[in-house]
Scaffold this motif. Sequence first.
Motif, PDB file in Angstrom:
ATOM      1  N   PHE A 141       3.940  -2.667  17.997  1.00 42.32           N
ATOM      2  CA  PHE A 141       5.042  -2.338  16.822  1.00 42.32           C
ATOM      3  C   PHE A 141       4.575  -1.079  15.952  1.00 42.32           C
ATOM      4  O   PHE A 141       3.649  -0.475  16.260  1.00 42.32           O
ATOM      5  CB  PHE A 141       4.969  -3.804  15.910  1.00 42.32           C
ATOM      6  CG  PHE A 141       5.772  -4.867  16.175  1.00 42.32           C
ATOM      7  CD1 PHE A 141       6.773  -5.431  15.601  1.00 42.32           C
ATOM      8  CD2 PHE A 141       5.607  -5.581  17.389  1.00 42.32           C
ATOM      9  CE1 PHE A 141       7.534  -6.276  16.012  1.00 42.32           C
ATOM     10  CE2 PHE A 141       6.172  -6.469  17.933  1.00 42.32           C
ATOM     11  CZ  PHE A 141       7.284  -6.986  17.203  1.00 42.32           C
ATOM     12  N   ASP A 142       5.331  -1.007  15.119  1.00 41.95           N
ATOM     13  CA  ASP A 142       4.976   0.180  14.009  1.00 41.95           C
ATOM     14  C   ASP A 142       3.645   0.021  13.625  1.00 41.95           C
ATOM     15  O   ASP A 142       3.196  -1.023  13.105  1.00 41.95           O
ATOM     16  CB  ASP A 142       6.137   0.074  12.972  1.00 41.95           C
ATOM     17  CG  ASP A 142       5.989   1.309  11.794  1.00 41.95           C
ATOM     18  OD1 ASP A 142       4.774   1.718  11.986  1.00 41.95           O
ATOM     19  OD2 ASP A 142       7.000   1.523  11.204  1.00 41.95           O
ATOM     20  N   PRO A 143       2.945   1.254  13.870  1.00 42.91           N
ATOM     21  CA  PRO A 143       1.297   1.172  13.383  1.00 42.91           C
ATOM     22  C   PRO A 143       1.275   0.653  11.948  1.00 42.91           C
ATOM     23  O   PRO A 143       0.222   0.092  11.544  1.00 42.91           O
ATOM     24  CB  PRO A 143       1.027   2.634  13.403  1.00 42.91           C
ATOM     25  CG  PRO A 143       2.103   3.400  14.609  1.00 42.91           C
ATOM     26  CD  PRO A 143       3.177   2.394  14.418  1.00 42.91           C
ATOM     27  N   SER A 144       2.287   0.971  10.979  1.00 44.40           N
ATOM     28  CA  SER A 144       2.249   0.368   9.550  1.00 44.40           C
ATOM     29  C   SER A 144       1.936  -1.209   9.416  1.00 44.40           C
ATOM     30  O   SER A 144       1.762  -1.583   8.509  1.00 44.40           O
ATOM     31  CB  SER A 144       3.417   1.020   8.778  1.00 44.40           C
ATOM     32  OG  SER A 144       4.548   0.453   9.110  1.00 44.40           O
ATOM     33  N   ALA A 145       2.515  -1.853  10.431  1.00 41.70           N
ATOM     34  CA  ALA A 145       2.332  -3.379  10.445  1.00 41.70           C
ATOM     35  C   ALA A 145       1.101  -3.700  11.011  1.00 41.70           C
ATOM     36  O   ALA A 145       0.848  -5.179  11.030  1.00 41.70           O
ATOM     37  CB  ALA A 145       3.558  -3.856  11.443  1.00 41.70           C
ATOM     38  N   VAL A 146       0.136  -2.944  11.453  1.00 37.02           N
ATOM     39  CA  VAL A 146      -1.183  -3.245  12.052  1.00 37.02           C
ATOM     40  C   VAL A 146      -2.134  -2.876  11.114  1.00 37.02           C
ATOM     41  O   VAL A 146      -2.221  -1.768  10.746  1.00 37.02           O
ATOM     42  CB  VAL A 146      -1.297  -2.735  13.446  1.00 37.02           C
ATOM     43  CG1 VAL A 146      -2.452  -3.315  14.166  1.00 37.02           C
ATOM     44  CG2 VAL A 146      -0.141  -3.215  14.302  1.00 37.02           C
ATOM     45  N   ALA A 147      -3.086  -3.690  10.874  1.00 38.53           N
ATOM     46  CA  ALA A 147      -4.520  -3.187  10.281  1.00 38.53           C
ATOM     47  C   ALA A 147      -5.316  -2.228  10.860  1.00 38.53           C
ATOM     48  O   ALA A 147      -5.194  -2.178  11.714  1.00 38.53           O
ATOM     49  CB  ALA A 147      -5.362  -4.558   9.975  1.00 38.53           C
ATOM     50  N   PRO A 148      -5.641  -1.296  10.088  1.00 39.35           N
ATOM     51  CA  PRO A 148      -6.627  -0.358  10.701  1.00 39.35           C
ATOM     52  C   PRO A 148      -7.528  -0.792  11.581  1.00 39.35           C
ATOM     53  O   PRO A 148      -7.988  -2.141  11.267  1.00 39.35           O
ATOM     54  CB  PRO A 148      -7.038   0.310   9.182  1.00 39.35           C
ATOM     55  CG  PRO A 148      -6.221  -0.014   8.328  1.00 39.35           C
ATOM     56  CD  PRO A 148      -5.710  -1.299   8.673  1.00 39.35           C
ATOM     57  N   LYS A 149      -7.877   0.070  12.378  1.00 39.08           N
ATOM     58  CA  LYS A 149      -9.184  -0.605  13.279  1.00 39.08           C
ATOM     59  C   LYS A 149     -10.296  -0.162  12.351  1.00 39.08           C
ATOM     60  O   LYS A 149     -10.486   0.618  11.613  1.00 39.08           O
ATOM     61  CB  LYS A 149      -9.269   0.732  14.270  1.00 39.08           C
ATOM     62  CG  LYS A 149      -8.105   0.367  15.514  1.00 39.08           C
ATOM     63  CD  LYS A 149      -7.944  -0.985  16.048  1.00 39.08           C
ATOM     64  CE  LYS A 149      -6.823  -1.020  16.869  1.00 39.08           C
ATOM     65  NZ  LYS A 149      -6.479  -2.065  17.514  1.00 39.08           N
ATOM     66  N   PRO A 150     -11.503  -1.267  12.969  1.00 38.11           N
ATOM     67  CA  PRO A 150     -12.653  -1.134  11.968  1.00 38.11           C
ATOM     68  C   PRO A 150     -13.547   0.175  12.214  1.00 38.11           C
ATOM     69  O   PRO A 150     -13.117   0.869  13.378  1.00 38.11           O
ATOM     70  CB  PRO A 150     -13.666  -2.284  12.395  1.00 38.11           C
ATOM     71  CG  PRO A 150     -12.930  -2.701  13.545  1.00 38.11           C
ATOM     72  CD  PRO A 150     -11.391  -2.239  13.645  1.00 38.11           C
TER      73      PRO A 150
END
Length: 427
Positions: free
Chosen positions: A418-427
Amino acid sequence: MLRKFLVAGAALALAGCASVPQSPVQQAAPAVNPARIDATLKNFTDAGKLAGASALVTVDGKEVYSGAFGYSDREAKKPMARDTIVQIYSMTKPITGVALMKLWEEGKFRLDDPVAKYIPELANVKVLQGLDAKGKPILVAPVRQMTIRDVTRHTAGLTYCGGDIRPEMAQFCADKPMKPEYTLDEFARRLGQIPLEYQPGEQWKYSFGVDVQALLVQRISGMPFDQYLKKTVLDPLGMKDTGFYVPPEKQNRLMAVYDVGTDGTLTRENDADALSFPTKRWPLTPGGYGLSSTLDDYSRFARMLLGEGALDGVRILQPSTVRLMSTSVLDPAVTDRIWLPSKGQVGFGIDFAVRIAPPKAADESSGAVGEFFWDGRNYTLFWVDPKNKLTAVFFTQYVPFGRVPAHKAFRDAVYEGFDPSAVAPKP
């Protein structure tokens, strides 16, 4: 002739426009990766972290994922299945909220009506201010009455008599006001003898508020709560396996409940205790817990919400009502929200948490702004994502809540494409 030429030209132009394909941006739908979700759920069950897990995801009304892994009864080696029935606990709350808001649409009450207008047992409730020098409770009058709006958003000041109560409240909760053998009326009588933990509107405090909603439905409709729920929500949606009581012919589909130890070991809870509510007919029909359901049933409920109150030609609520329920109404001044922030960047609407900002940290579950959701004691979960036209339901049965972080893993797997804004940042 000129007129015919112009009409023909216009027709050709329209036909040409109709044949032009939409741009990829318009056509592109979020990509759900079934293999990724399969692997995620299977990893939990293969490793013995969960006895069983299942999920159902739809996008734009179409099923894009369904899977079940592990066992609904590990000891009997009974596979987890799509039609496994689970106790959904607090995922009962949104269904109760829908039932209440049907009455609101009919003009039967106003959200800012005092609760005591319909439940006089709560008319004289006091607020626990603290303890005096001798350790005796100091009770004061509320600055205002709790309203129906308060009990839909957990700002009434009511308690849940659980582990997160203020220590000075313990004496009032020694005999809990809600037991399966009590009716909703008896529950209200007993709840009216317990002070509020906070002034109405002061804090977000998870509470018996949705059970109060159930009694409001019963008092305002003049119909027993469970019957009203069945007649106006469950039956119209075709939720044939959802109810407070699971009949004998369906009880073999009930999933066992497992305790997860601090070392990750799964221990089966005693069925006589863990399955006692759904396998007996109790006087209590609570609004905050008690329903059992299947993936398909709850997915129908979620898809109705995605459809702004309608599914398969059946309308349960008006679109404006669903939008009202799924919009955060928490005053920014209400900063004390106990564990609600652990759900992510969320506010709260009417019986739903509402995501108000995208994930900002790697440990936050994936999700889209505008989604609304809730979960249940035995670690069930659902959400509705209007932005991506997505619904998701996840089932398992274990306690204590959150010890196995499957919710985040499942969400992350769903939103992988999905849209990257829906995914939490990578650690």
